[in-house]
Scaffold this motif. Structure first.
Motif, mmCIF file in Angstrom:
data_model
loop_
_atom_site.group_PDB
_atom_site.id
_atom_site.type_symbol
_atom_site.label_atom_id
_atom_site.label_comp_id
_atom_site.label_asym_id
_atom_site.label_seq_id
_atom_site.Cartn_x
_atom_site.Cartn_y
_atom_site.Cartn_z
ATOM 1 N N ASP A 97 17.245 8.344 -8.433
ATOM 2 C CA ASP A 97 17.122 8.566 -6.888
ATOM 3 C C ASP A 97 17.968 7.317 -6.369
ATOM 4 O O ASP A 97 18.082 6.218 -6.897
ATOM 5 C CB ASP A 97 15.718 8.492 -6.447
ATOM 6 C CG ASP A 97 14.862 9.368 -6.554
ATOM 7 O OD1 ASP A 97 15.400 10.285 -7.382
ATOM 8 O OD2 ASP A 97 13.997 9.382 -5.965
ATOM 9 N N GLN A 117 26.829 10.202 5.796
ATOM 10 C CA GLN A 117 26.516 11.372 5.287
ATOM 11 C C GLN A 117 27.794 12.449 5.130
ATOM 12 O O GLN A 117 27.853 13.251 4.322
ATOM 13 C CB GLN A 117 25.498 12.000 6.107
ATOM 14 C CG GLN A 117 24.981 13.304 5.635
ATOM 15 C CD GLN A 117 23.844 13.861 6.368
ATOM 16 O OE1 GLN A 117 23.638 13.434 7.604
ATOM 17 N NE2 GLN A 117 23.341 14.945 5.824
ATOM 18 N N GLU A 131 27.997 23.831 -1.228
ATOM 19 C CA GLU A 131 26.661 23.419 -1.579
ATOM 20 C C GLU A 131 25.957 24.834 -1.479
ATOM 21 O O GLU A 131 26.235 25.829 -0.908
ATOM 22 C CB GLU A 131 25.907 22.539 -0.459
ATOM 23 C CG GLU A 131 25.946 23.013 0.960
ATOM 24 C CD GLU A 131 27.130 22.426 1.758
ATOM 25 O OE1 GLU A 131 26.993 22.034 2.873
ATOM 26 O OE2 GLU A 131 28.285 22.054 1.098
ATOM 27 N N ALA A 134 21.904 24.392 2.373
ATOM 28 C CA ALA A 134 21.821 23.524 3.323
ATOM 29 C C ALA A 134 20.684 23.634 4.475
ATOM 30 O O ALA A 134 20.852 24.970 5.321
ATOM 31 C CB ALA A 134 23.025 23.148 3.842
ATOM 32 N N ASP A 144 20.234 18.365 7.202
ATOM 33 C CA ASP A 144 18.999 17.349 6.771
ATOM 34 C C ASP A 144 19.172 17.239 5.341
ATOM 35 O O ASP A 144 18.785 16.299 4.637
ATOM 36 C CB ASP A 144 17.930 17.243 7.335
ATOM 37 C CG ASP A 144 17.926 17.112 8.752
ATOM 38 O OD1 ASP A 144 18.798 16.357 9.432
ATOM 39 O OD2 ASP A 144 17.236 17.964 9.693
ATOM 40 N N SER A 145 19.362 18.437 4.626
ATOM 41 C CA SER A 145 19.636 18.410 3.178
ATOM 42 C C SER A 145 20.371 19.504 2.758
ATOM 43 O O SER A 145 20.818 20.302 3.395
ATOM 44 C CB SER A 145 18.101 18.786 2.748
ATOM 45 O OG SER A 145 17.740 20.226 2.968
ATOM 46 N N SER A 147 22.069 21.008 -1.434
ATOM 47 C CA SER A 147 22.119 20.879 -2.766
ATOM 48 C C SER A 147 23.028 21.732 -3.444
ATOM 49 O O SER A 147 23.580 22.655 -3.130
ATOM 50 C CB SER A 147 20.529 21.324 -3.304
ATOM 51 O OG SER A 147 20.367 23.058 -2.720
ATOM 52 N N MET A 156 20.830 16.705 -4.836
ATOM 53 C CA MET A 156 20.337 16.978 -3.605
ATOM 54 C C MET A 156 20.743 15.793 -2.615
ATOM 55 O O MET A 156 20.679 14.601 -3.309
ATOM 56 C CB MET A 156 19.008 17.273 -3.802
ATOM 57 C CG MET A 156 18.484 18.592 -4.401
ATOM 58 S SD MET A 156 16.990 18.557 -5.230
ATOM 59 C CE MET A 156 17.296 17.499 -6.711
ATOM 60 N N PHE A 158 19.588 14.373 0.996
ATOM 61 C CA PHE A 158 18.834 14.315 1.944
ATOM 62 C C PHE A 158 19.039 13.475 3.042
ATOM 63 O O PHE A 158 19.210 11.987 2.658
ATOM 64 C CB PHE A 158 17.220 14.131 1.408
ATOM 65 C CG PHE A 158 16.926 14.897 0.373
ATOM 66 C CD1 PHE A 158 16.274 16.140 0.551
ATOM 67 C CD2 PHE A 158 16.851 14.487 -1.012
ATOM 68 C CE1 PHE A 158 15.704 17.037 -0.145
ATOM 69 C CE2 PHE A 158 16.540 15.517 -1.907
ATOM 70 C CZ PHE A 158 15.952 16.562 -1.646
ATOM 71 N N ARG A 159 18.751 13.627 4.380
ATOM 72 C CA ARG A 159 18.697 12.801 5.179
ATOM 73 C C ARG A 159 17.382 12.763 6.113
ATOM 74 O O ARG A 159 16.912 13.845 6.401
ATOM 75 C CB ARG A 159 19.822 12.857 6.224
ATOM 76 C CG ARG A 159 19.919 12.156 7.550
ATOM 77 C CD ARG A 159 20.877 12.278 8.578
ATOM 78 N NE ARG A 159 20.487 13.564 9.210
ATOM 79 C CZ ARG A 159 21.390 14.298 10.199
ATOM 80 N NH1 ARG A 159 22.676 13.808 10.479
ATOM 81 N NH2 ARG A 159 21.065 15.291 10.702
ATOM 82 N N SER A 160 16.836 11.521 6.266
ATOM 83 C CA SER A 160 15.541 11.540 6.844
ATOM 84 C C SER A 160 15.138 10.210 7.440
ATOM 85 O O SER A 160 16.262 9.498 7.878
ATOM 86 C CB SER A 160 14.359 11.799 5.713
ATOM 87 O OG SER A 160 14.424 10.574 4.805
ATOM 88 N N ARG A 169 19.647 9.759 1.083
ATOM 89 C CA ARG A 169 19.036 9.712 -0.139
ATOM 90 C C ARG A 169 19.729 10.786 -1.160
ATOM 91 O O ARG A 169 19.887 12.081 -0.733
ATOM 92 C CB ARG A 169 17.683 9.816 -0.390
ATOM 93 C CG ARG A 169 16.892 9.960 -1.750
ATOM 94 C CD ARG A 169 15.429 10.049 -1.461
ATOM 95 N NE ARG A 169 14.650 10.404 -2.911
ATOM 96 C CZ ARG A 169 13.837 11.280 -2.938
ATOM 97 N NH1 ARG A 169 13.625 12.102 -1.724
ATOM 98 N NH2 ARG A 169 13.567 11.459 -4.286
#
Length: 183
Positions: A97, A117, A131, A134, A144-145, A147, A156, A158-160, A169
């Motif tokens: 991670d 990002q 990807e 998405a 926001d994600s 993969s 993967m 991830f935006r959060s 992440r």
């Protein structure tokens, strides 16, 4: 009496350069593909490959059972600085991670994170292709994600986070292929 000054200087210079190169190796930027090559390694092998790896004070366990026992406080990946946690299952690296370090907070935080990002998405697309999936919170907005799947790894992004305190992440995990009869 002979002078050894120039001889020692000529001998010491390559050793000093090699030492400096070794010290800087942990500061070099890894790519996601270089990180995927670590998957399946033992904790000792990973520690040798990542000289900045340190034991985690309070290990976290994933739902899969993997234990986050090593971390790299400042891992440079795809040109961005991340805190990297390494999760092991059965004494093999199963997941990494990477959480973006020091994302801006406050009024311009969302815009700064969107730029980071976008740069990361561009780098991942260049290395892994488009990807597979998405998902975004709003139509037309950046996902926001996202993969990707490779031969040996799933990646993967991830935006959060909450407004004013965003997070970015990257998760890299060993690919788990399941026989359809086991589903």
């Amino acid at each position: 009496m002979a002078s050894f000054g120039p001889v020692f200087a000529g001998f010491r210079l390559p050793w000093l350069a090699a030492g400096a190169l070794w010290l800087c190796a942990s500061a070099w930027s890894h790519t996601v593909l270089e990180n995927t090559a670590l998957l399946g390694m033992s904790p000792d092998q990973v520690a040798a490959a990542l000289p900045g790896a340190q034991p985690v004070r309070s290990p976290r366990r994933l739902p899969s059972g993997a234990l986050g026992s090593l971390r790299v406080p400042d891992a440079l990946c795809e040109g961005a600085h991340f805190e990297q946690t390494l999760f092991f299952a059965h004494q093999k690296l199963a997941q990494m991670d990477l959480v973006l370090l020091n994302p801006d907070s406050g009024p311009g935080a969302e815009e700064a994170l969107a730029k980071a990002q976008a740069a990361l998405l561009q780098a991942l697309r260049a290395k892994l292709g488009p990807e597979l999936a998405a998902f975004g919170a709003a139509p037309g907005a950046m996902a926001d994600s996202a993969s990707w799947a490779g031969a040996d790894a799933d990646v993967m992004l991830f935006r959060s986070g909450r407004p004013g305190h965003p997070s970015l992440r990257v998760v890299i995990r060993q690919r788990q292929l399941v026989d359809a009869g086991e589903l």
